[in-house]
Design a protein around this motif. Structure first.
Motif, PDB file in Angstrom:
ATOM      1  N   ALA A   1       0.865  -1.178   0.000  1.00  0.00           N
ATOM      2  CA  ALA A   1       0.000   0.000   0.000  1.00  0.00           C
ATOM      3  C   ALA A   1       0.900   1.226   0.000  1.00  0.00           C
ATOM      4  O   ALA A   1       1.421   1.621   1.043  1.00  0.00           O
ATOM      5  CB  ALA A   1      -0.926   0.011   1.210  1.00  0.00           C
ATOM      6  N   GLY A   2       1.116   1.792  -1.185  1.00  0.00           N
ATOM      7  CA  GLY A   2       1.998   2.946  -1.282  1.00  0.00           C
ATOM      8  C   GLY A   2       3.415   2.584  -0.904  1.00  0.00           C
ATOM      9  O   GLY A   2       4.010   1.648  -1.453  1.00  0.00           O
ATOM     10  N   CYS A   3       3.973   3.306   0.059  1.00  0.00           N
ATOM     11  CA  CYS A   3       5.357   3.073   0.476  1.00  0.00           C
ATOM     12  C   CYS A   3       5.437   2.135   1.672  1.00  0.00           C
ATOM     13  O   CYS A   3       6.459   2.106   2.372  1.00  0.00           O
ATOM     14  CB  CYS A   3       6.045   4.388   0.791  1.00  0.00           C
ATOM     15  SG  CYS A   3       5.176   5.415   1.995  1.00  0.00           S
ATOM     16  N   THR A   4       4.400   1.362   1.937  1.00  0.00           N
ATOM     17  CA  THR A   4       4.427   0.352   2.993  1.00  0.00           C
ATOM     18  C   THR A   4       4.109  -1.015   2.412  1.00  0.00           C
ATOM     19  O   THR A   4       3.361  -1.135   1.439  1.00  0.00           O
ATOM     20  CB  THR A   4       3.418   0.667   4.114  1.00  0.00           C
ATOM     21  OG1 THR A   4       2.091   0.637   3.574  1.00  0.00           O
ATOM     22  CG2 THR A   4       3.687   2.031   4.736  1.00  0.00           C
ATOM     23  N   ALA A   5       4.696  -2.031   3.024  1.00  0.00           N
ATOM     24  CA  ALA A   5       4.390  -3.421   2.682  1.00  0.00           C
ATOM     25  C   ALA A   5       4.102  -4.152   3.982  1.00  0.00           C
ATOM     26  O   ALA A   5       4.852  -4.015   4.962  1.00  0.00           O
ATOM     27  CB  ALA A   5       5.551  -4.073   1.942  1.00  0.00           C
ATOM     28  N   LEU A   6       3.008  -4.920   4.011  1.00  0.00           N
ATOM     29  CA  LEU A   6       2.581  -5.616   5.220  1.00  0.00           C
ATOM     30  C   LEU A   6       2.750  -7.116   5.015  1.00  0.00           C
ATOM     31  O   LEU A   6       2.164  -7.689   4.094  1.00  0.00           O
ATOM     32  CB  LEU A   6       1.123  -5.287   5.550  1.00  0.00           C
ATOM     33  CG  LEU A   6       0.821  -3.872   6.088  1.00  0.00           C
ATOM     34  CD1 LEU A   6       0.980  -2.812   5.000  1.00  0.00           C
ATOM     35  CD2 LEU A   6      -0.590  -3.802   6.666  1.00  0.00           C
ATOM     36  N   LEU A   7       3.552  -7.741   5.878  1.00  0.00           N
ATOM     37  CA  LEU A   7       3.814  -9.174   5.807  1.00  0.00           C
ATOM     38  C   LEU A   7       3.090  -9.866   6.945  1.00  0.00           C
ATOM     39  O   LEU A   7       3.257  -9.508   8.125  1.00  0.00           O
ATOM     40  CB  LEU A   7       5.314  -9.472   5.911  1.00  0.00           C
ATOM     41  CG  LEU A   7       6.178  -9.253   4.660  1.00  0.00           C
ATOM     42  CD1 LEU A   7       6.286  -7.769   4.328  1.00  0.00           C
ATOM     43  CD2 LEU A   7       7.569  -9.847   4.870  1.00  0.00           C
ATOM     44  N   SER A   8       2.279 -10.862   6.620  1.00  0.00           N
ATOM     45  CA  SER A   8       1.542 -11.624   7.627  1.00  0.00           C
ATOM     46  C   SER A   8       1.815 -13.110   7.441  1.00  0.00           C
ATOM     47  O   SER A   8       2.182 -13.563   6.352  1.00  0.00           O
ATOM     48  CB  SER A   8       0.035 -11.350   7.524  1.00  0.00           C
ATOM     49  OG  SER A   8      -0.248  -9.980   7.734  1.00  0.00           O
ATOM     50  N   VAL A   9       1.603 -13.861   8.520  1.00  0.00           N
ATOM     51  CA  VAL A   9       1.821 -15.309   8.519  1.00  0.00           C
ATOM     52  C   VAL A   9       0.479 -15.961   8.838  1.00  0.00           C
ATOM     53  O   VAL A   9       0.083 -16.032  10.001  1.00  0.00           O
ATOM     54  CB  VAL A   9       2.889 -15.713   9.549  1.00  0.00           C
ATOM     55  CG1 VAL A   9       3.168 -17.216   9.459  1.00  0.00           C
ATOM     56  CG2 VAL A   9       4.167 -14.912   9.346  1.00  0.00           C
ATOM     57  N   PRO A  10      -0.248 -16.447   7.838  1.00  0.00           N
ATOM     58  CA  PRO A  10      -1.618 -16.918   8.061  1.00  0.00           C
ATOM     59  C   PRO A  10      -1.754 -18.041   9.070  1.00  0.00           C
ATOM     60  O   PRO A  10      -2.775 -18.127   9.759  1.00  0.00           O
ATOM     61  CB  PRO A  10      -2.051 -17.377   6.659  1.00  0.00           C
ATOM     62  CG  PRO A  10      -1.221 -16.575   5.724  1.00  0.00           C
ATOM     63  CD  PRO A  10       0.102 -16.421   6.409  1.00  0.00           C
ATOM     64  N   ASP A  11      -0.743 -18.921   9.200  1.00  0.00           N
ATOM     65  CA  ASP A  11      -0.901 -20.045  10.122  1.00  0.00           C
ATOM     66  C   ASP A  11      -0.515 -19.695  11.552  1.00  0.00           C
ATOM     67  O   ASP A  11      -0.541 -20.551  12.435  1.00  0.00           O
ATOM     68  CB  ASP A  11      -0.108 -21.256   9.637  1.00  0.00           C
ATOM     69  CG  ASP A  11       1.406 -21.025   9.679  1.00  0.00           C
ATOM     70  OD1 ASP A  11       1.810 -19.859   9.863  1.00  0.00           O
ATOM     71  OD2 ASP A  11       2.163 -21.995   9.521  1.00  0.00           O
ATOM     72  N   ALA A  12      -0.174 -18.410  11.811  1.00  0.00           N
ATOM     73  CA  ALA A  12       0.156 -17.961  13.162  1.00  0.00           C
ATOM     74  C   ALA A  12      -1.049 -17.254  13.769  1.00  0.00           C
ATOM     75  O   ALA A  12      -1.877 -16.688  13.050  1.00  0.00           O
ATOM     76  CB  ALA A  12       1.353 -17.022  13.140  1.00  0.00           C
ATOM     77  N   PRO A  13      -1.196 -17.275  15.094  1.00  0.00           N
ATOM     78  CA  PRO A  13      -2.311 -16.570  15.738  1.00  0.00           C
ATOM     79  C   PRO A  13      -2.310 -15.086  15.379  1.00  0.00           C
ATOM     80  O   PRO A  13      -1.308 -14.397  15.565  1.00  0.00           O
ATOM     81  CB  PRO A  13      -2.035 -16.780  17.242  1.00  0.00           C
ATOM     82  CG  PRO A  13      -1.199 -18.017  17.298  1.00  0.00           C
ATOM     83  CD  PRO A  13      -0.347 -17.995  16.068  1.00  0.00           C
ATOM     84  N   GLY A  14      -3.431 -14.612  14.868  1.00  0.00           N
ATOM     85  CA  GLY A  14      -3.521 -13.211  14.475  1.00  0.00           C
ATOM     86  C   GLY A  14      -2.688 -12.868  13.267  1.00  0.00           C
ATOM     87  O   GLY A  14      -2.568 -11.689  12.916  1.00  0.00           O
ATOM     88  N   GLY A  15      -2.096 -13.867  12.611  1.00  0.00           N
ATOM     89  CA  GLY A  15      -1.242 -13.603  11.453  1.00  0.00           C
ATOM     90  C   GLY A  15       0.112 -13.051  11.818  1.00  0.00           C
ATOM     91  O   GLY A  15       0.853 -12.603  10.946  1.00  0.00           O
ATOM     92  N   ARG A  16       0.472 -13.111  13.125  1.00  0.00           N
ATOM     93  CA  ARG A  16       1.713 -12.488  13.576  1.00  0.00           C
ATOM     94  C   ARG A  16       2.604 -13.483  14.305  1.00  0.00           C
ATOM     95  O   ARG A  16       2.132 -14.368  15.030  1.00  0.00           O
ATOM     96  CB  ARG A  16       1.412 -11.314  14.513  1.00  0.00           C
ATOM     97  CG  ARG A  16       0.691 -10.166  13.848  1.00  0.00           C
ATOM     98  CD  ARG A  16       0.553  -8.980  14.787  1.00  0.00           C
ATOM     99  NE  ARG A  16      -0.328  -9.266  15.915  1.00  0.00           N
ATOM    100  CZ  ARG A  16      -1.646  -9.134  15.874  1.00  0.00           C
ATOM    101  NH1 ARG A  16      -2.242  -8.736  14.773  1.00  0.00           N
ATOM    102  NH2 ARG A  16      -2.375  -9.397  16.942  1.00  0.00           N
ATOM    103  N   LEU A  17       3.903 -13.318  14.128  1.00  0.00           N
ATOM    104  CA  LEU A  17       4.935 -14.017  14.883  1.00  0.00           C
ATOM    105  C   LEU A  17       5.883 -12.979  15.453  1.00  0.00           C
ATOM    106  O   LEU A  17       6.114 -11.929  14.844  1.00  0.00           O
ATOM    107  CB  LEU A  17       5.724 -14.986  13.986  1.00  0.00           C
ATOM    108  CG  LEU A  17       5.003 -16.240  13.480  1.00  0.00           C
ATOM    109  CD1 LEU A  17       5.904 -16.993  12.510  1.00  0.00           C
ATOM    110  CD2 LEU A  17       4.597 -17.138  14.638  1.00  0.00           C
ATOM    111  N   GLU A  18       6.446 -13.269  16.620  1.00  0.00           N
ATOM    112  CA  GLU A  18       7.470 -12.381  17.164  1.00  0.00           C
ATOM    113  C   GLU A  18       8.715 -12.453  16.299  1.00  0.00           C
ATOM    114  O   GLU A  18       8.929 -13.417  15.541  1.00  0.00           O
ATOM    115  CB  GLU A  18       7.796 -12.771  18.602  1.00  0.00           C
ATOM    116  CG  GLU A  18       6.673 -12.493  19.585  1.00  0.00           C
ATOM    117  CD  GLU A  18       7.083 -12.810  21.021  1.00  0.00           C
ATOM    118  OE1 GLU A  18       8.269 -13.179  21.228  1.00  0.00           O
ATOM    119  OE2 GLU A  18       6.240 -12.697  21.920  1.00  0.00           O
ATOM    120  N   LEU A  19       9.545 -11.432  16.427  1.00  0.00           N
ATOM    121  CA  LEU A  19      10.750 -11.370  15.610  1.00  0.00           C
ATOM    122  C   LEU A  19      11.635 -12.589  15.814  1.00  0.00           C
ATOM    123  O   LEU A  19      12.228 -13.105  14.852  1.00  0.00           O
ATOM    124  CB  LEU A  19      11.528 -10.084  15.935  1.00  0.00           C
ATOM    125  CG  LEU A  19      10.887  -8.791  15.429  1.00  0.00           C
ATOM    126  CD1 LEU A  19      11.570  -7.568  16.031  1.00  0.00           C
ATOM    127  CD2 LEU A  19      10.952  -8.725  13.903  1.00  0.00           C
TER     128      LEU A  19
END
Length: 720
Positions: A513-531
């Protein structure tokens, strides 16, 4: 005069049926049409006339027929759909033209084929002739629309017209005033009727987030223009009607929980927006598009003499202009630039001609009906700027077209049943620069796929392309509305490449979206993993992103909270602790708080990737194929503008002073609160609760651009 600042004026008695100005405009309308009929008689076989005087009579008959058929068709199109209304309107125009060419003794029409040719040729020539003699076709429609309506008596309830100029920044508004691109706004500012105030469109500086705030009073969990939604397990795209409806439903719930309601909830009208603002009258609104409906809002647009032909001619002209201007950029080697081909050529033509004219007609209808609040979005400039550049000649030409529309709408507001005040607002500004693909040599989707597959060769990553046009959603809505009720046209069923299906293990979804890119992980809770978990799965992912040319920072989730990583340091968003070089330093003092807010959303991605700001030029790189863009931080994309009546003063308690030396409205939801306060103070909205104090003062002296805002914009620009 049309275009003068709409100010308070005394209300008089009922307007005469025909004024001298109306007669003058009617004459100027009849003469070009007669000229067009004369040219048609020269080039179309099957049409003959005894003398030019009969052509003038035929033109007058066309004008009379247009006036007579509208009251007859009004009740019919109330139950007919938009598609039937358009078809009926064209048929009636042909019938009236046929009558004008056969009922008079000095004219002869030999075949129906000749009738169709005359219609097309006359429409084309009439458009050119009216342009040459200086007739503003929209202004004539306005006078015809309002001529029979009584003017409001003294003490009538006031109203508000809000015009959103998509993508207009405060610095560009100042430039447009000085360069003569914005004569209507410049006149308002110089006469002191209005003042231009800058406001900050924070991350994400994109239309859905800003319109959510402006229309519903909350930006909710809208992290970008499109994102992986953990609740629905699919990508939500704000310009898809079904997705926009889901987003608006969430916004309404959030607003209700906060004790707020939509800006247009009290019998307001929403025209050409992403969201409705809870309006009772919504037209060409993405979130409420269902297809079918009444065709009455389209009646006056399709019935004005050769009005549809005018729009089609202008649409074709925009196609030619785009092809020429794109070629000119290539020949002159203008940089940065992108390929301006394919769907965009038609999209620009539709948004800058047909949709613009239709929006004007729809707004005129709503103002003439006396709606308390009307909110309309013109995205002409934003769409062109994405492909041509923020301040390129064709972009400024589109902006000038919107300014002309403001003059027309000011004339409508001045003659309507209510005492309308006019506000102009933008949803964000524009940043500019070479695209990420031009800088890095490949798209961010390709980069992520390569980094992920280094550890898991042969396992494909689910990558959602995000190259759809923002304006395409409005075109889809128009196509959907013109389709028969219950039928989903193919254009409105289109979708961007989808990731709605099960993505499988170890998959990454990337949306831009413009100058941002959003990376998600569908098989993780909420689509997020810690670093740390991301590093365990894909050790090369974050280091590879940070090492890529054109990447400024990557925000992720640490054990204790959100963290921003850069090539030479990191910034803990909760504690403010910085190790090494601060990756957020180039983005200003508000960046940390805005990134933290997005990363705390329930829809936040696992990683938020933001492009870099070029220290030499101040340019920002888009992850999409866009020269000018928005959605993130840097450049002028966060410097939105609010042009409001000069005697409406911004309330002190709404100004953000957290950054030393700055006092400004921050966030579209704050602008919403200010608009609501002004409307309650004016009596546009009922005072459901005691309105907050709002100081009033006389009109400002001289140019009305907020000097503090202008100085702030200059200082911020110098510091980039």
């Amino acid at each position: 005069m049309p275009g003068d600042g709409p100010a308070r004026r005394p209300r008089g008695p009922r307007r005469p049926l025909l004024t001298a100005r109306d007669a003058h405009d009617a004459l100027l309308s009849v003469v070009p049409t007669a000229l067009a009929l004369w040219i048609s008689g020269q080039v179309v076989a099957g049409v003959e006339y005894a003398s030019p005087a009969w052509l003038l009579a035929a033109s007058a008959l066309l004008l009379l027929g247009d006036v007579l058929v509208r009251p007859v068709l009004g009740p019919l199109v109330q139950v007919a759909g938009p598609a039937a209304t358009v078809a009926l309107g064209v048929a009636v125009q042909l019938l009236v033209l046929h009558t004008a060419l056969t009922a008079l003794p000095g004219l002869e029409l030999r075949s129906l084929g000749a009738l169709g040719q005359v219609y097309l040729v006359t429409g084309l020539v009439a458009v050119v002739a009216r342009w040459l003699v200086g007739v503003n076709d929209s202004s004539w429609v306005v006078r015809d629309l309002l001529r029979r309506r009584p003017r409001a008596a003294a003490g009538a309830a006031p109203g508000l017209l809000v015009v959103q100029v998509d993508g207009l920044s405060l610095p560009l508004l100042r430039f447009g005033v000085h360069a003569g691109t914005l004569p209507t706004i410049a006149r308002w500012l110089r006469t002191g009727s209005h003042r231009a105030t800058g406001w900050r469109a924070p991350l994400p500086s994109t239309t859905p987030a800003s319109q959510a705030g402006l229309l519903h009073g909350t930006t909710g969990d809208v992290p970008a223009f499109r994102w992986w939604d953990p609740e629905l397990q699919r990508v939500l795209v704000a310009n898809r009607p079904a997705d926009a409806a889901v987003i608006e439903e969430r916004l309404v719930r959030a607003a209700r929980a906060a004790g707020r309601e939509g800006l247009l909830a009290h019998d307001g009208a929403s025209i050409g927006n992403v969201f409705s603002g809870e309006a009772a009258h919504a037209h060409l609104v993405v979130s409420t598009s269902r297809g079918g409906g009444s065709g009455r809002p389209y009646l006056r647009y399709v019935l004005r003499p050769f009005g549809l032909a005018r729009s089609l001619v202008l649409t074709a002209g925009e196609v030619v202009k785009e092809l020429y201007q794109g070629w000119q950029q290539r020949v002159r080697r203008v940089e940065p630039r992108i390929r301006r081909r394919g769907w965009y050529v038609l999209l620009r033509a539709l948004t800058n001609a047909l949709l613009r004219d239709l929006n004007v007609a729809l707004v005129a209808e709503q103002l003439a009906a006396g709606r308390p609040v009307v909110f309309v979005d013109f995205l002409d400039y934003d769409e062109v700027a994405h492909h041509a550049g923020a301040a390129r000649a064709e972009s400024l030409d589109a902006l000038a077209g919107v300014d002309r529309v403001l003059g027309t709408l000011a004339a409508v507001a001045a003659s309507s049943p209510r005492d309308y005040r006019v506000v102009v607002v933008s949803d964000h500004g524009q940043a500019q620069g070479p695209t990420f693909a031009q800088v890095a040599g490949r798209t961010v989707q390709d980069l992520v796929a390569d980094l992920v597959q280094r550890e898991h060769p042969g396992v494909p990553s689910r990558v959602a392309s995000a190259r759809g046009e923002e304006g395409r959603g409005r075109v889809d809505v128009l196509v959907r509305d013109l389709a028969p009720a219950g039928h989903a046209p193919r254009a409105s069923r289109r979708s961007e490449p989808r990731v709605d299906e099960a993505a499988g293990p170890d998959a990454v979804v990337v949306v831009t979206a413009g100058c941002t890119a959003l990376l998600s992980v569908p098989d993780a809770p909420g689509g997020r993993l810690e670093l740390g978990e991301l590093a365990g799965r894909w050790p090369a992912l974050v280091p590879g992103l940070l090492a890529a040319p054109g990447v400024g920072f990557v925000a992720g989730h640490g054990r204790a909270g959100p963290v921003v990583l850069g090539p030479a340091g990191e910034h803990d968003l909760l504690t403010g602790r910085v190790r090494g070089g601060d990756p957020l330093a180039p983005f200003g003092p508000r960046a940390a708080g805005e990134v933290l807010r997005v990363m705390r959303m329930s829809t936040a991605p696992a990683l938020l990737v933001h492009s870099a700001v070029d220290e030499r030029t101040g340019e920002v790189h888009a992850f999409e194929e866009q020269v000018a863009h928005h959605g993130g931080l840097g450049g002028e994309q966060n410097e939105a503008v609010l042009v409001h009546p000069a005697d409406w003063v911004v309330d002190e308690d709404l100004l953000d002073t957290s950054v030393p030396g700055e006092r400004l409205l921050v966030g579209a939801d704050t602008v919403h609160r200010q608009l609501v306060r002004w409307m309650r103070a004016e009596g546009v909205l009922p005072a459901a609760e005691p309105p907050a104090p709002s100081r009033r003062e006389g009109r400002a002296e001289g140019p009305g651009i907020d000097r503090a805002g202008a100085e702030r914009a200059g200082a911020e620009g110098a510091g980039r």
